[in-house]
Every structure is written in C-alpha cells, then in structure tokens.
Design an enzyme around this catalytic site. Structure first.
Site, PDB file in Angstrom:
ATOM      1  N   LYS A 180      13.641   6.720   0.658  1.00 24.29           N
ATOM      2  CA  LYS A 180      13.052   8.001   0.257  1.00 24.29           C
ATOM      3  C   LYS A 180      12.474   8.712   1.477  1.00 24.29           C
ATOM      4  CE  LYS A 180       9.143   9.682  -0.994  1.00 24.29           C
ATOM      5  NZ  LYS A 180       9.197  11.034  -0.385  1.00 24.29           N
ATOM      6  N   GLU A 255       3.617   0.323   8.015  1.00 25.26           N
ATOM      7  CA  GLU A 255       3.357   0.905   9.339  1.00 25.26           C
ATOM      8  C   GLU A 255       2.502   2.122   9.096  1.00 25.26           C
ATOM      9  OE1 GLU A 255       4.100  -0.394  12.082  1.00 25.26           O
ATOM     10  OE2 GLU A 255       5.631  -1.853  11.546  1.00 25.26           O
ATOM     11  N   CYS A 289       1.958   8.466  15.176  1.00 23.28           N
ATOM     12  CA  CYS A 289       1.033   7.455  14.684  1.00 23.28           C
ATOM     13  C   CYS A 289       0.299   6.781  15.833  1.00 23.28           C
ATOM     14  CB  CYS A 289       1.789   6.424  13.874  1.00 23.28           C
ATOM     15  SG  CYS A 289       3.242   5.812  14.715  1.00 23.28           S
ATOM     16  N   GLU A 390      -7.983   9.474  11.714  1.00 27.43           N
ATOM     17  CA  GLU A 390      -6.727   9.968  12.292  1.00 27.43           C
ATOM     18  C   GLU A 390      -6.579  11.454  11.947  1.00 27.43           C
ATOM     19  OE1 GLU A 390      -2.975   8.710  10.461  1.00 27.43           O
ATOM     20  OE2 GLU A 390      -2.314   8.234  12.491  1.00 27.43           O
TER      21      GLU A 390
END
Ligand code: NAP
Ligand code: MG
Length: 502
Positions: A180, A255, A289, A390
């Site tokens: 997906k 992840e 990331c 983040e």
C-alpha cells in the site's frame, strides 16, 4: 506539462477498479494540479488482494520456483526501472515535490537496490548448524523459509525507493506481497505494477493497493490472512499497527521516525561540517526519517559555525522542483506544511532564537506550492518540543554543548535512535563518540548514505527490526531447525533414560 494519469488497483495480476468504484486524486505539491486519478482500495479490495496473495503463496508456483527463476524476475524489474528512468523521475517530481536531482538519484538507486535483491534471491540461505550432532549420528540444518503473505505499507518521502525496498527483500525471500503506497504519492508504485505485469510474475505474487491508511492500510494490518507487516512511517502509526498486530502475534518490522543528532566536534573541518549539516537537514526539504535535525555545536565554535551556516542557507534556492537549479521543492502536502509551521511557532514560543527562515514564501511562483523556508533555530534546549519531536521539514534545531561527554548525553537523550553523525578530523576520536551513540546508523563526516547492503533501522522508538543486507532479508524469513537422525537405531537415544521403557 505531463498528461493526467489514471491508475487502477493491481490485484491477482490484473488492473481493476475499486469494488466501491471510489477514486481519489493525487496532487502536485508545487502547483496543486491533479497528477492522477487513482482507484481507492476499500475493505473488499483488501480481501481480494489477500486472497490472491494467499493462494499464490499456498498453492501457486512462486514459492516452488527455483531461486534462480525468482531472481531473474527481480532482475527484469530492475532493468525495466532503468529503461523507464526518465518517466519515473519526472513522475516522482510532480507527484511528491521531490526535486528532479533527487528523483533521478532515487530511480537510479531503486534499480540498483532491486538488482541487489535479485542476487539475494538466487542464494540458498539454509546452512548446516556446525558443532551440533556428529557425522553418522545426526545432522542439523538451519532452513530459512518465507513467512507467507506480507503487507507492506510505505510513506510519501521516497515513494519508488520505498516500494522497491519492501518488494525486493520480501520477494527475494519467497513471500507474496500486498503493497500500500501513501495516499499522497501513489503514482510510481502504480507504474511498478505495470512493470510487474510486463515482466510476467505469476499472478497474485504482487498486489498493489493505492488508498488511505485508515481504510486499506488498517484493513490489511487486521486481516487474518496476512502473516507479516512491514511498515515505514511515523512512530505514532507504527505503535498503532503493532497494537493491532498483537492479536494474531503477526510479525512486524517498523521503520519509524527520528530526531537524529549531528555532533560537530571542536576539531572538525568547519567548511565540510557546515555543508554536511545543511545536507543532513535540508535534503528533500527535511522530509527524511534520518534527517540531521538536531545540530550539536561546541559552545566555543558556535558563533563562527552559525555565521557560515546561515550565510550559506540564505543561498538555497526554493523553486519548481522540475528545474535542475532548484535546491528545495515544496513539502508533500498542505497538512505537512501546516504541521511544520506549527512547530516553528512552538519553537518561537518556547524561546528558541529564529536565526533564519521560519516563513512561507509569498512570491508568485511559489505561493501555490506547499513551501516552507529553510529554517534554523539557535539557542535551543534539548527539552524543547523542537528538539524532542520529529518535525519532518526544513527546520534545524541548534543546541550548544561544552564537552564530548555532554554531546553524547544530549544526542542520546531522545525517544528516537535512527541516525546520528560525528564531524572531526581525528577518526579515533570520532569513532569513540560514534561507539557511544544509541542509533541504528552513525556517519562520520557524512550523512544520508544508506545502502541496500547495510542494515538500516532504529533503536528505541525509531523502530523494530532492520532493512537491507542479510539482516533485512531474514526479517522476511522464518528460521526452521531441521534435525535429521542418521543412526536409525535405538542406540544413544536419551528417550530411554527419561521416559520410554527399553
Ligand atoms: P504515516 O502517516 O505514518 O503513514 C505511513 C503509511 O501508513 C501511509 O501509507 C499511511 O497511509 C499508512 N497509514 C496511516 N494510518 C494507518 C493505519 N491506521 N493503519 C495502517 N496504515 C496506516 O507517515 P507519513 O506521514 O506518510 O511519513 C512520514 C513518517 O515516516 C515520518 O515519521 C518519518 O520519520 C517516517 N519514515 C521513516 C522511515 C524509516 O525508514 N525509519 C523512512 C521514511 C519515513 P496514507 O497514505 O493514508 O497516509
Ligand atoms: Mg501527490
């Protein structure tokens, strides 16, 4: 101008509309034009795709093909990515806001990674277990087998690369897959579907379901026919997925996010470290990331370093991402732009000093895009929100430190542990610091170098498991201990010492 494209779901080897007939639009983050109309997978489509992948794994030819045959198919995908590189790069630019310079590199690396995974597919990863049993008595083998049906869910920052990074190892290990892509960037994954059709995989081995996380994504995670979930995305969604997977104890690889510390030691090559710090945070507008989003500077060096960093940041060119002279394109979406601006407001409120940027460009050409100016906050404390959370945008938080020990402590004082970097002219000193950092990847005088051959993943809340290399491949395999008795007699059987009468 690229013509608008239409994409369908890819299920059991065929391209089909969503069962509900629903579609969604994928938008160009530079000018908000519609790039593609895309079928929107719902729960019925997830059921069909899982059934196809299940059938392909349980009864289809794929797991029974030779490693060489599977390897050849993966190699053919790699070749086709290369053949279509120009179109794929241009499409990635309009669908994701990636600059053309990054997109070209992404396509090249996608082909290279798939080529590497094709080589992993050709190897028999089973091996004798040494030191256990004796010749003529017993043999022990570690047999590595695919897990089954893998659901792979990916984000929008490296759409094609992420698709390859999931499909490659999952298939090399012999699994079947349902992928997906992100609702924001489905296009290059759907081009992969057409490549897969051309190459001629057995049907059902790869299924691609564009759609939304809370619909198709969540439905896939909960589906009892899925054996393993491989997810890349935010820590928040990662935790939710892990909780949903717990019911069936599904295997998960996660992840997730990061807040990577970039430590400049006081003997660093300043020019190199300034450029490196910019690359670490501003590459792909900070939407990486493992972006170097916390810059740790020795207090004595900070004024000189920051003067250079700010002067050079001022030279960065925001613009049309398809123009090769553009350094920073737009962020992926309006909501991402708003999120980043929200964090900039938090930084100001908490008392950090805005040294450059912080705004949205109002200039005519850029006004329609989801841009955010490259932003540097100085005087940041590691307890502030802009140091802990983040941001996933072009926002750098600069924190001053006094000693190497303090730098290490600050770097490790984070819920995350994905990447980190150390800048020094003294390799031994840099290495000593690197060894103390709790992060899955540490660069010395470098950043962003991720390879399909080296393990990549997170400590702490940055994730579970690893991608790439053999470490990553084995995340897609079960390990079976096969014990083979070679004696064929009652001699030396411990049964008789314990339970069974002789
Ligand atoms: P996200 O919101 O977590 O979404 C990632 C994927 O999960 C998307 O495909 C999303 O669908 C789907 N999703 C959302 N909710 C779901 C649910 N309830 N069940 C199942 N799937 C669901 O992350 P993002 O905003 O796309 O990407 C940015 C994040 O990814 C950042 O936190 C970044 O650090 C992380 N990331 C990590 C790595 C790494 O390797 N560690 C690499 C790249 C990015 P939609 O299409 O609807 O959004
Ligand atoms: Mg898009």
């Amino acid at each position: 101008m690229m013509a608008m494209r239409e994409y369908k779901l890819f299920i059991d080897g065929s391209l089909t509309d969503a069962s509900s007939g629903a579609t969604f639009e994928s938008v160009n983050p530079f000018d908000q034009s519609v790039v593609a109309r895309v079928a929107r997978a719902g729960s019925e489509d997830v059921h069909k795709a899982v059934a196809a992948a299940r059938e392909a794994f349980d009864r289809g030819p794929w797991p029974r093909m030779s490693p060489q045959e599977r390897s050849a198919l993966l190699k053919a995908v790699s070749d086709k990515i290369n053949e279509r590189s120009k179109d794929l790069a241009a499409l990635e630019v309009v669908d994701s806001g990636s600059t053309i310079r990054k997109a070209k590199e992404d396509v090249y690396l996608s082909a290279r990674s798939m080529n590497y995974f094709s080589k992993l597919a050709a190897i028999d990863h089973s091996a004798p277990i040494e030191g256990l049993g004796k010749p003529g008595f017993s043999r022990n083998v570690l047999v590595r087998e695919p897990i089954g049906v893998v659901a792979a869910i990916i984000p929008w920052n490296f759409p094609l690369k992420m698709a390859v990074w999931k499909l490659g190892p999952a298939l090399a290990a012999g699994n079947t897959v349902i992928l997906k892509p992100s609702e924001f960037t489905p296009c290059t994954a759907m081009e992969l579907a057409s490549i897969i059709q051309e190459v001629g995989f057995p049907k059902g081995v790869i299924n691609i379901l564009p759609g939304f996380g809370h619909e198709a994504g969540e439905e896939l995670v909960k589906h009892p026919g899925v054996d393993k979930i491989s997810f890349t995305g935010s820590t928040k969604v990662g935790k939710h997925i892990m909780a949903l997977a717990a019911g069936q104890l599904k295997k998960v690889t996660l992840e997730c996010g990061g807040k990577s510390a970039n430590i400049v030691l006081d003997d660093a090559d300043l020019e190199l470290a300034v450029d490196g710090a910019m690359y670490a945070i501003f590459y792909h507008q900070g939407q990486c990331c493992e972006a170097g989003s916390r810059l740790l500077l020795p207090r004595s060096l900070a004024p000189t370093f920051l003067e250079k960093l700010i002067a050079k940041t001022r030279r960065l060119r925001l613009g049309d991402p398809s123009d090769p002279s553009t350094d920073l394109g737009p962020l992926v979406s309006k909501s991402q732009q708003e999120r980043v601006v929200g964090y900039i407001e938090d930084g100001k409120r908490e008392g950090a000093r805005l040294a450059i940027g912080g705004g949205i460009p109002k200039d005519g050409l850029l006004a329609k895009g989801f841009f955010v100016e490259p932003t540097v906050f100085t005087g940041v404390s590691n307890t502030m929100k802009i140091a802990r959370e983040e941001i996933f945008g072009p926002v750098l938080s600069v924190i001053a430190y006094e000693s190497d020990d303090e730098a290490v402590a600050l770097a490790n004082d984070s819920p995350y542990g994905l990447g980190a970097g150390v800048w020094s002219k003294d390799q031994d000193r840099a290495r000593a610091v690197a060894d103390r950092l709790r992060a899955g990847t540490v660069w010395i005088n470098e950043w962003h170098l991720i390879s399909e051959k080296a393990p990549f993943g997170g400590y702490k809340e940055s994730g579970i498991g690893r991608e790439f290399g053999l470490e990553g491949l084995y995340e897609y395999m079960e390990a079976k201990h096969l014990h083979i008795d070679e004696l064929g007699s009652r001699e030396k059987k411990t049964w008789y010492d314990t339970v069974v009468p002789k």
